[in-house]
Design an enzyme around this catalytic site. Structure first.
Site, short mmCIF file in Angstrom:
data_model
loop_
_atom_site.label_atom_id
_atom_site.label_comp_id
_atom_site.label_asym_id
_atom_site.label_seq_id
_atom_site.Cartn_x
_atom_site.Cartn_y
_atom_site.Cartn_z
N GLU A 34 19.29 16.67 -30.66
CA GLU A 34 18.21 15.70 -30.86
C GLU A 34 18.46 14.94 -32.16
OE1 GLU A 34 15.33 14.39 -29.41
OE2 GLU A 34 15.17 13.34 -31.33
N GLN A 35 18.37 13.63 -32.07
CA GLN A 35 18.68 12.79 -33.24
C GLN A 35 17.67 12.92 -34.38
OE1 GLN A 35 18.65 8.69 -31.94
NE2 GLN A 35 16.46 8.68 -31.53
N ARG A 108 0.41 14.04 -26.30
CA ARG A 108 1.88 14.21 -26.20
C ARG A 108 2.38 15.29 -27.15
NH1 ARG A 108 4.92 9.77 -24.05
NH2 ARG A 108 6.74 10.58 -25.11
N TYR A 215 -9.27 7.43 -21.85
CA TYR A 215 -9.52 8.78 -21.31
C TYR A 215 -9.63 9.81 -22.43
CZ TYR A 215 -4.32 9.00 -21.40
OH TYR A 215 -2.99 8.93 -21.76
N ASP A 293 13.64 8.60 -18.70
CA ASP A 293 13.74 7.19 -19.08
C ASP A 293 15.20 6.74 -19.24
OD1 ASP A 293 11.02 6.96 -19.11
OD2 ASP A 293 10.85 6.35 -21.20
C1 LIG Z 1 2.19 2.96 -23.65
C2 LIG Z 1 2.79 4.08 -22.84
C3 LIG Z 1 1.95 4.97 -22.15
C4 LIG Z 1 2.49 5.98 -21.34
N1 LIG Z 1 1.66 6.82 -20.65
C5 LIG Z 1 2.18 7.76 -19.82
C6 LIG Z 1 1.34 8.65 -19.08
O1 LIG Z 1 0.11 8.61 -19.18
N2 LIG Z 1 1.92 9.56 -18.24
C7 LIG Z 1 3.28 9.64 -18.09
O2 LIG Z 1 3.76 10.47 -17.28
N3 LIG Z 1 4.11 8.82 -18.80
C8 LIG Z 1 3.60 7.91 -19.65
N4 LIG Z 1 4.43 7.10 -20.38
C9 LIG Z 1 5.89 7.22 -20.20
C10 LIG Z 1 6.50 8.36 -20.98
O3 LIG Z 1 6.11 8.29 -22.33
C11 LIG Z 1 8.03 8.32 -20.87
O4 LIG Z 1 8.42 7.95 -19.58
C12 LIG Z 1 8.58 9.71 -21.17
O5 LIG Z 1 8.28 10.05 -22.50
C13 LIG Z 1 10.10 9.76 -20.94
O6 LIG Z 1 10.57 11.01 -21.35
P1 LIG Z 1 12.11 11.24 -21.63
O7 LIG Z 1 12.25 12.66 -22.04
O8 LIG Z 1 12.93 10.74 -20.50
O9 LIG Z 1 12.47 10.26 -22.85
P2 LIG Z 1 11.90 10.23 -24.33
O10 LIG Z 1 10.52 10.74 -24.41
O11 LIG Z 1 12.17 8.85 -24.84
O12 LIG Z 1 12.83 11.26 -25.13
C14 LIG Z 1 14.15 10.95 -25.48
C15 LIG Z 1 14.57 11.85 -26.64
O13 LIG Z 1 15.95 11.61 -26.91
C16 LIG Z 1 16.13 11.42 -28.30
N5 LIG Z 1 17.31 10.54 -28.46
C17 LIG Z 1 17.41 9.22 -28.18
N6 LIG Z 1 18.65 8.77 -28.43
C18 LIG Z 1 19.36 9.85 -28.91
C19 LIG Z 1 20.71 10.03 -29.35
N7 LIG Z 1 21.58 9.02 -29.37
N8 LIG Z 1 21.08 11.25 -29.75
C20 LIG Z 1 20.21 12.31 -29.73
N9 LIG Z 1 18.91 12.19 -29.34
C21 LIG Z 1 18.51 10.98 -28.92
C22 LIG Z 1 14.83 10.79 -28.79
O14 LIG Z 1 14.64 10.98 -30.18
C23 LIG Z 1 13.82 11.55 -27.94
O15 LIG Z 1 13.43 12.77 -28.54
C24 LIG Z 1 3.91 6.11 -21.23
C25 LIG Z 1 4.76 5.26 -21.97
C26 LIG Z 1 4.21 4.25 -22.77
C27 LIG Z 1 5.13 3.35 -23.56
#
Ligand SMILES: Cc1cc2nc3c(=O)[nH]c(=O)nc-3n(C[C@H](O)[C@H](O)[C@H](O)COP(=O)(O)OP(=O)(O)OC[C@H]3O[C@@H](n4cnc5c(N)ncnc54)[C@H](O)[C@@H]3O)c2cc1C
Length: 394
Positions: A34-35, A108, A215, A293
């Site tokens: 994790e970065q 979160r 909410y 994502d």
């Molecule tokens: C306004 C808003 C509201 C939302 N509401 C909801 C909701 O109600 N319900 C829902 O299900 N979703 C919601 N989402 C979507 C949700 O937040 C994301 O889809 C979700 O967090 C994606 O998770 P992830 O683990 O794929 O990526 P992320 O949460 O982005 O995690 C990626 C991780 O990788 C790390 N990282 C990045 N690049 C590197 C690198 N080069 N080297 C090492 N580490 C790295 C980051 O620091 C981070 O810890 C919302 C999003 C937004 C913007």
């Protein structure tokens, strides 16, 4: 046999941690890179619908999470000025019975902390200050490369490093995510700072070119808001910055008193640019695979981004428990890509509905939904069933 014994995960967000936990519970050794310098999450809420809560429960997190959730009674869409309901679909116990899993609102930071704790207890190693720059595939292993020159190897690399994924960049070539023409303010307000009570619902206030979601969180002690506004540009290089509360209040100044009072009590917020990507050609190559994502960022207009990353994580671990790496990755992509893409498209389509695109026509669509809910509720229900009724556990 080419079953995974040691997995390396880039990114300790909600998707990466869920994958780590699911794999560790299967006896796989997991190392996460994790970065960030410390583990944590921004102050904002998440809706965790039954399709995702069933996975968290299956992974043994029910006890740790239930004291931290709020269970909404309804999912609603209301008019930005009159407050008239266009939709009021029951959630709460009715949704739990229908989908065999609860609908949760969670902070979160709370979900993240519970996942980190569970991962550590299951033996997952989390390396901080470990920024991924790329990877190298070898005959029977993959080597994850860090910007400080160090490396970590395993027989599988999971790129769970979010919308700007370094793993995705190497897998498919450089391409920036595109700005979706929307910004979102997110914030949390203590109920002690509110003179009024809001309904116990996941509520979308729909208006021209904007919407606001409200909410409860943490057993009803806090209220989360997400305010979305259409904008043609985003000049800042960063995709998240401190939001200007006065600007937020001005943007929603002529809305329903419940909205203006709520925003009047907000003390701070973060402003996000909302970005997306077109469907990727593939999610995997040899021993490298993407989730969350990193492969399917979406507009948050169905509150499904984190939920999809949780579903991805479970399916990936499940396939890896049954098959050798190449077959498991192929199956994972075949199972997950159509669903995630569909939800991505449904989320984008909701922008038109929530923002009353087309003026009078836009409002007419909401009115048509209101009518459909009263005379043919099954049509609206079937849309929700597709999302919330999905069961990756089987
Ligand atoms: C306004 C808003 C509201 C939302 N509401 C909801 C909701 O109600 N319900 C829902 O299900 N979703 C919601 N989402 C979507 C949700 O937040 C994301 O889809 C979700 O967090 C994606 O998770 P992830 O683990 O794929 O990526 P992320 O949460 O982005 O995690 C990626 C991780 O990788 C790390 N990282 C990045 N690049 C590197 C690198 N080069 N080297 C090492 N580490 C790295 C980051 O620091 C981070 O810890 C919302 C999003 C937004 C913007």
């Amino acid at each position: 046999m080419d079953q995974v014994k040691r997995a390396v995960i880039a990114g300790a967000g909600i998707g990466g941690l869920t994958a780590a936990l699911a794999l560790a519970k299967q006896g796989v050794e997991v190392v996460m890179c994790e970065q960030s310098s410390q583990l944590g999450e921004v102050g904002a809420g998440l809706q965790i619908s039954p399709n995702a809560s069933r996975v968290l429960i299956k992974l043994g997190l029910a006890d740790a999470l239930t004291s931290k959730v709020f269970e909404p009674a309804y999912a609603s869409i209301r008019d930005y000025r009159s407050g008239e309901y266009y939709l009021r679909a029951p959630l709460g116990k009715e949704a739990e019975f229908r989908y065999r899993a609860p609908y949760w609102h969670l902070h979160r930071a709370d979900l993240h902390a519970v996942l980190v704790e569970a991962c550590r207890s299951a033996g997952v190693k989390i390396q901080l200050n470990a920024e991924v720059s790329g990877y190298r595939q070898e005959q029977d292993k993959v080597v994850l490369l860090l910007t400080d020159g160090q490396s970590v190897s395993g027989d599988l690399l999971i790129g769970a490093d979010g919308i700007r994924s370094a793993v995705r960049t190497q897998l498919l070539g450089p391409e920036k995510p595109s700005f979706m023409g929307q910004v979102a303010w997110r914030g949390v307000i203590s109920v002690d700072d509110l003179a009024m009570k809001i309904e116990p619902e996941a509520c979308v206030w729909a208006g021209p070119g904007k919407h606001l979601v409200t909410y409860y969180l943490r057993g009803g002690r806090d209220v989360n808001f997400v305010a979305v506004e259409e904008r043609s540009d985003w000049r800042s290089e960063s995709w998240r910055e401190e939001g200007d509360i006065q600007q937020l209040r001005r943007a929603f100044a002529d809305w329903h008193p419940q909205v203006t009072e709520l925003l009047g009590a907000a003390k701070s917020s973060f402003l996000w640019s909302l970005n997306g990507r077109a469907e990727l050609s593939t999610w995997h190559n040899k021993r490298v695979v993407l989730l969350g994502d990193a492969c399917h960022p979406m507009l948050p207009f169905m509150a499904q981004g984190a939920a999809m990353s949780i579903e991805d994580a479970y399916v990936l671990a499940d396939q890896l428990s049954q098959y050798d790496v190449p077959i498991a990755l192929m199956n994972y992509e075949a199972i997950r890509k159509p669903r995630a893409t569909k939800i991505q498209q449904m989320s984008a389509a909701n922008a038109g509905l929530y923002h009353m695109h087309g003026g009078v026509l836009g409002k007419a669509k909401l009115k048509a939904m209101q009518l459909a809910t009263s005379i043919a509720p099954k049509i609206v229900q079937s849309k929700l069933d597709f999302v919330y009724g999905h069961d990756v556990i089987g």
